[in-house]
Design a protein around this motif. Sequence first.
Motif, mmCIF file in Angstrom:
data_model
loop_
_atom_site.group_PDB
_atom_site.id
_atom_site.type_symbol
_atom_site.label_atom_id
_atom_site.label_comp_id
_atom_site.label_asym_id
_atom_site.label_seq_id
_atom_site.Cartn_x
_atom_site.Cartn_y
_atom_site.Cartn_z
ATOM 1 N N LEU A 108 0.824 -1.207 0.000
ATOM 2 C CA LEU A 108 0.000 0.000 0.000
ATOM 3 C C LEU A 108 0.857 1.255 0.000
ATOM 4 C CD1 LEU A 108 -2.709 -1.140 2.566
ATOM 5 C CD2 LEU A 108 -2.877 -1.091 0.070
ATOM 6 N N SER A 109 2.085 1.132 0.510
ATOM 7 C CA SER A 109 3.015 2.254 0.490
ATOM 8 C C SER A 109 4.425 1.692 0.543
ATOM 9 C CB SER A 109 2.771 3.199 1.661
ATOM 10 O OG SER A 109 3.134 2.577 2.873
ATOM 11 N N LYS A 110 5.386 2.524 0.146
ATOM 12 C CA LYS A 110 6.791 2.121 0.194
ATOM 13 C C LYS A 110 7.509 3.082 1.131
ATOM 14 C CE LYS A 110 10.758 0.892 -2.546
ATOM 15 N NZ LYS A 110 11.872 1.817 -2.545
ATOM 16 N N PRO A 111 7.990 2.556 2.257
ATOM 17 C CA PRO A 111 8.714 3.417 3.203
ATOM 18 C C PRO A 111 10.047 3.884 2.609
ATOM 19 C CG PRO A 111 8.293 1.232 4.135
ATOM 20 C CD PRO A 111 7.874 1.202 2.723
ATOM 21 N N ASP A 112 10.670 4.830 3.274
ATOM 22 C CA ASP A 112 11.968 5.309 2.797
ATOM 23 C C ASP A 112 13.025 4.221 2.974
ATOM 24 O OD1 ASP A 112 12.870 5.372 5.488
ATOM 25 O OD2 ASP A 112 12.255 7.447 5.709
ATOM 26 N N ASP A 113 14.170 4.415 2.323
ATOM 27 C CA ASP A 113 15.231 3.410 2.337
ATOM 28 C C ASP A 113 15.724 3.085 3.740
ATOM 29 O OD1 ASP A 113 15.002 3.379 -0.405
ATOM 30 O OD2 ASP A 113 16.909 4.390 -0.794
ATOM 31 N N ALA A 114 15.820 4.076 4.600
ATOM 32 C CA ALA A 114 16.297 3.844 5.970
ATOM 33 C C ALA A 114 15.354 2.912 6.730
ATOM 34 C CB ALA A 114 16.441 5.170 6.707
ATOM 35 N N THR A 115 14.060 3.071 6.512
ATOM 36 C CA THR A 115 13.068 2.217 7.182
ATOM 37 C C THR A 115 13.163 0.788 6.671
ATOM 38 O OG1 THR A 115 11.603 4.105 7.497
ATOM 39 C CG2 THR A 115 10.597 1.928 7.620
ATOM 40 N N ILE A 116 13.280 0.630 5.358
ATOM 41 C CA ILE A 116 13.397 -0.718 4.786
ATOM 42 C C ILE A 116 14.690 -1.369 5.262
ATOM 43 C CG2 ILE A 116 13.610 -2.034 2.644
ATOM 44 C CD1 ILE A 116 11.752 0.051 1.342
ATOM 45 N N ASN A 117 15.772 -0.610 5.330
ATOM 46 C CA ASN A 117 17.033 -1.162 5.829
ATOM 47 C C ASN A 117 16.914 -1.587 7.288
ATOM 48 O OD1 ASN A 117 18.381 -0.907 3.387
ATOM 49 N ND2 ASN A 117 19.119 1.143 3.851
ATOM 50 N N ALA A 118 16.157 -0.848 8.094
ATOM 51 C CA ALA A 118 15.940 -1.215 9.500
ATOM 52 C C ALA A 118 15.161 -2.526 9.592
ATOM 53 C CB ALA A 118 15.197 -0.100 10.236
#
Length: 99
Positions: free
Chosen positions: A39-49
């Motif tokens: 439904l949404s794509k978080p920022d890269d830092a969030t995905i890396n976390a």
Amino acid sequence: MITASQCRAARALTDVSRAILADQSGVSEDVIREFENKLSKPDDATINALQAALESLGALFIAENGGGIGVRLKFTRSEARRIAQMENEGGPTAFDEVP
């Protein structure tokens, strides 16, 4: 960076809930839910976390290698030793074909 499908699969393989992943990663359950449901794509830092937390829980992410992306469980050190022992136990090899 992992995809939404890899995130869902890694959670299933490591047998952790969104709540546990949220606690381990510092990312809210709602963000995880929206990411996994595309439904949404978080920022890269969030995905890396999320990826780092899942890796610490035992997931191993497989990059595109011609066969597609994926995820699997890491072997523990004791499991790797047991596998190595089993692989070295056999005797001489022979043809598998039976006449």
